[in-house]
Design a protein around this motif. Structure first.
Motif, PDB file in Angstrom:
ATOM      1  N   TRP A   1     -28.458  -8.864 -16.037  1.00  0.00           N
ATOM      2  CA  TRP A   1     -28.903  -7.488 -15.865  1.00  0.00           C
ATOM      3  C   TRP A   1     -28.031  -6.547 -16.696  1.00  0.00           C
ATOM      4  O   TRP A   1     -26.851  -6.793 -16.894  1.00  0.00           O
ATOM      5  CB  TRP A   1     -28.834  -7.079 -14.395  1.00  0.00           C
ATOM      6  N   GLU A   2     -28.611  -5.439 -17.133  1.00  0.00           N
ATOM      7  CA  GLU A   2     -27.913  -4.458 -17.963  1.00  0.00           C
ATOM      8  C   GLU A   2     -27.983  -3.077 -17.311  1.00  0.00           C
ATOM      9  O   GLU A   2     -29.045  -2.646 -16.864  1.00  0.00           O
ATOM     10  CB  GLU A   2     -28.559  -4.401 -19.350  1.00  0.00           C
ATOM     11  N   TYR A   3     -26.831  -2.414 -17.219  1.00  0.00           N
ATOM     12  CA  TYR A   3     -26.788  -1.053 -16.670  1.00  0.00           C
ATOM     13  C   TYR A   3     -27.469  -0.084 -17.637  1.00  0.00           C
ATOM     14  O   TYR A   3     -27.198  -0.104 -18.839  1.00  0.00           O
ATOM     15  CB  TYR A   3     -25.331  -0.649 -16.432  1.00  0.00           C
ATOM     16  N   ILE A   4     -28.353   0.768 -17.123  1.00  0.00           N
ATOM     17  CA  ILE A   4     -29.074   1.723 -17.960  1.00  0.00           C
ATOM     18  C   ILE A   4     -28.614   3.156 -17.704  1.00  0.00           C
ATOM     19  O   ILE A   4     -28.154   3.846 -18.607  1.00  0.00           O
ATOM     20  CB  ILE A   4     -30.597   1.632 -17.721  1.00  0.00           C
ATOM     21  N   CYS A   5     -28.710   3.616 -16.469  1.00  0.00           N
ATOM     22  CA  CYS A   5     -28.316   4.983 -16.142  1.00  0.00           C
ATOM     23  C   CYS A   5     -28.156   5.104 -14.629  1.00  0.00           C
ATOM     24  O   CYS A   5     -28.340   4.119 -13.902  1.00  0.00           O
ATOM     25  CB  CYS A   5     -29.346   6.000 -16.646  1.00  0.00           C
ATOM     26  N   ASP A   6     -27.816   6.292 -14.172  1.00  0.00           N
ATOM     27  CA  ASP A   6     -27.639   6.514 -12.727  1.00  0.00           C
ATOM     28  C   ASP A   6     -28.071   7.930 -12.381  1.00  0.00           C
ATOM     29  O   ASP A   6     -28.264   8.771 -13.258  1.00  0.00           O
ATOM     30  CB  ASP A   6     -26.174   6.295 -12.335  1.00  0.00           C
ATOM     31  N   GLU A   7     -28.228   8.177 -11.089  1.00  0.00           N
ATOM     32  CA  GLU A   7     -28.575   9.523 -10.629  1.00  0.00           C
ATOM     33  C   GLU A   7     -28.052   9.752  -9.223  1.00  0.00           C
ATOM     34  O   GLU A   7     -27.938   8.803  -8.429  1.00  0.00           O
ATOM     35  CB  GLU A   7     -30.090   9.741 -10.671  1.00  0.00           C
ATOM     36  N   ASP A   8     -27.726  10.993  -8.935  1.00  0.00           N
ATOM     37  CA  ASP A   8     -27.266  11.402  -7.611  1.00  0.00           C
ATOM     38  C   ASP A   8     -28.476  11.893  -6.824  1.00  0.00           C
ATOM     39  O   ASP A   8     -29.095  12.896  -7.192  1.00  0.00           O
ATOM     40  CB  ASP A   8     -26.213  12.505  -7.757  1.00  0.00           C
ATOM     41  N   LEU A   9     -28.820  11.204  -5.747  1.00  0.00           N
ATOM     42  CA  LEU A   9     -29.985  11.566  -4.943  1.00  0.00           C
ATOM     43  C   LEU A   9     -29.690  12.699  -3.967  1.00  0.00           C
ATOM     44  O   LEU A   9     -30.587  13.183  -3.283  1.00  0.00           O
ATOM     45  CB  LEU A   9     -30.498  10.346  -4.178  1.00  0.00           C
ATOM     46  N   GLY A  10     -28.408  13.093  -3.881  1.00  0.00           N
ATOM     47  CA  GLY A  10     -28.036  14.211  -3.032  1.00  0.00           C
ATOM     48  C   GLY A  10     -27.663  13.840  -1.617  1.00  0.00           C
ATOM     49  O   GLY A  10     -26.913  14.552  -0.952  1.00  0.00           O
ATOM     50  N   ASP A  11     -28.184  12.733  -1.130  1.00  0.00           N
ATOM     51  CA  ASP A  11     -27.893  12.269   0.233  1.00  0.00           C
ATOM     52  C   ASP A  11     -28.288  10.802   0.325  1.00  0.00           C
ATOM     53  O   ASP A  11     -28.823  10.236  -0.629  1.00  0.00           O
ATOM     54  CB  ASP A  11     -28.675  13.104   1.249  1.00  0.00           C
TER      55      ASP A  11
ATOM     56  N   GLN B   1     -33.705  -0.430  -9.146  1.00  0.00           N
ATOM     57  CA  GLN B   1     -32.836   0.650  -8.679  1.00  0.00           C
ATOM     58  C   GLN B   1     -31.979   0.123  -7.541  1.00  0.00           C
ATOM     59  O   GLN B   1     -32.499  -0.288  -6.503  1.00  0.00           O
ATOM     60  CB  GLN B   1     -33.685   1.838  -8.203  1.00  0.00           C
ATOM     61  N   VAL B   2     -30.666   0.117  -7.750  1.00  0.00           N
ATOM     62  CA  VAL B   2     -29.769  -0.513  -6.779  1.00  0.00           C
ATOM     63  C   VAL B   2     -28.571   0.378  -6.471  1.00  0.00           C
ATOM     64  O   VAL B   2     -28.329   1.379  -7.137  1.00  0.00           O
ATOM     65  CB  VAL B   2     -29.264  -1.876  -7.307  1.00  0.00           C
ATOM     66  N   GLY B   3     -27.818  -0.032  -5.451  1.00  0.00           N
ATOM     67  CA  GLY B   3     -26.599   0.673  -5.078  1.00  0.00           C
ATOM     68  C   GLY B   3     -25.401   0.176  -5.869  1.00  0.00           C
ATOM     69  O   GLY B   3     -25.514  -0.697  -6.728  1.00  0.00           O
ATOM     70  N   ARG B   4     -24.230   0.733  -5.544  1.00  0.00           N
ATOM     71  CA  ARG B   4     -23.014   0.430  -6.299  1.00  0.00           C
ATOM     72  C   ARG B   4     -22.672  -1.055  -6.320  1.00  0.00           C
ATOM     73  O   ARG B   4     -22.464  -1.646  -7.382  1.00  0.00           O
ATOM     74  CB  ARG B   4     -21.821   1.199  -5.712  1.00  0.00           C
ATOM     75  N   GLN B   5     -22.581  -1.680  -5.139  1.00  0.00           N
ATOM     76  CA  GLN B   5     -22.145  -3.072  -5.082  1.00  0.00           C
ATOM     77  C   GLN B   5     -23.116  -4.007  -5.783  1.00  0.00           C
ATOM     78  O   GLN B   5     -22.702  -4.901  -6.537  1.00  0.00           O
ATOM     79  CB  GLN B   5     -21.962  -3.514  -3.625  1.00  0.00           C
TER      80      GLN B   5
ATOM     81  N   ASP C   1     -22.735  -3.627  -9.576  1.00  0.00           N
ATOM     82  CA  ASP C   1     -21.551  -4.339 -10.078  1.00  0.00           C
ATOM     83  C   ASP C   1     -21.790  -5.847 -10.110  1.00  0.00           C
ATOM     84  O   ASP C   1     -21.438  -6.532 -11.074  1.00  0.00           O
ATOM     85  CB  ASP C   1     -20.335  -4.037  -9.196  1.00  0.00           C
ATOM     86  N   ASN C   2     -22.397  -6.376  -9.042  1.00  0.00           N
ATOM     87  CA  ASN C   2     -22.616  -7.818  -8.956  1.00  0.00           C
ATOM     88  C   ASN C   2     -23.619  -8.309  -9.997  1.00  0.00           C
ATOM     89  O   ASN C   2     -23.394  -9.327 -10.664  1.00  0.00           O
ATOM     90  CB  ASN C   2     -23.106  -8.195  -7.556  1.00  0.00           C
ATOM     91  N   LEU C   3     -24.721  -7.597 -10.146  1.00  0.00           N
ATOM     92  CA  LEU C   3     -25.782  -8.054 -11.038  1.00  0.00           C
ATOM     93  C   LEU C   3     -25.431  -7.869 -12.515  1.00  0.00           C
ATOM     94  O   LEU C   3     -25.872  -8.656 -13.353  1.00  0.00           O
ATOM     95  CB  LEU C   3     -27.091  -7.329 -10.719  1.00  0.00           C
TER      96      LEU C   3
END
Length: 231
Positions: free
Chosen positions: A80-90, A117-121, A124-126
């Motif tokens: 897997w390759e990291y593309i981008c991220d976003e803050d959903l606000g909550d 679309q995944v969380g932090r952990q 990092d793992n993927l």
């Protein structure tokens, strides 16, 4: 019933040689034959050839799980390759890998599985990296520094005017008829702020990210001595 093409002596011998060449371990996850069932994966297929009529470099040893991932039967945990991220606000997002709630969504991509679309952990793992963790640490550091700036004891309150120096720039916030106006290095912003906190936050952000320095350079506004080049 087992597939007969995997039962012949030629295939068994070829399979054994490939697994032995790879040291009896899965080429992806590194587990050995004592922990998992090892299989041989063909990295390419040539029409008309039998499974054992391939060069050794065209085959690798994989455990059953990694082999299924390679063929797209189950979602892979590598590639897997990291593309981008976003803050959903909550905490309103849901990780598409583990189902946990998340505020920060990380978008990753796999050439065979598309985007996720995944969380932090899970990011990092993927991606086998600390991309997500480092990003969140950067956000936490930024927010911590901003709060320290806003609450700093160095702010001088003179009537309805609040003054401080940051990185050699003088920052002034004036309140006029319950509206706040921000001035940095003698340049007053045209934007109106509805709270002192909002005005201080804006001042911190444009100095922290370097946008105000870029503005000064673009408009040929003299910078404080710290930024001037020595002759």
């Amino acid at each position: 019933m087992k597939n007969k093409k995997y039962q012949g002596e030629a295939w068994k011998s070829f399979r054994g040689d490939i697994i032995e060449s790879d040291g009896f371990i899965c080429s992806h996850c590194g587990r050995n034959s004592f922990d998992v069932v090892l299989q041989v994966h063909h990295t390419k297929y040539i029409k008309g050839r039998k499974l054992w009529e391939y060069a050794g470099e065209d085959c690798i040893t994989l455990c059953r799980g990694c082999h299924a991932m390679e063929h797209g039967i189950i979602m892979p945990n590598y590639g897997w390759e990291y593309i981008c991220d976003e803050d959903l606000g909550d905490l309103i997002g849901e990780c598409e890998r583990c189902g946990n709630n998340m505020r920060y969504a990380f978008h990753i991509y796999h050439e065979k599985w598309g985007s996720l679309q995944v969380g932090r952990q899970c990011c990092d793992n993927l991606t086998d990296s600390l991309e997500a963790s480092n990003h969140l640490e950067s956000i936490r550091r930024f927010e911590s520094r901003k709060q320290n700036f806003i609450k700093s004891s160095k702010w001088k309150d003179i009537g309805n005017t609040h003054i401080i120096k940051k990185n050699l720039f003088e920052i002034k916030v004036e309140e006029i008829d319950k509206i706040y106006y921000l001035t940095i290095h003698g340049k007053r912003s045209t934007k109106q702020y509805h709270s002192l906190y909002e005005a201080k936050s804006s001042a911190f952000e444009v100095l922290e990210n370097g946008k105000f320095i870029d503005y000064c350079l673009k408009h040929k506004i003299p910078l404080p001595p710290k930024f001037m080049k020595k002759e």
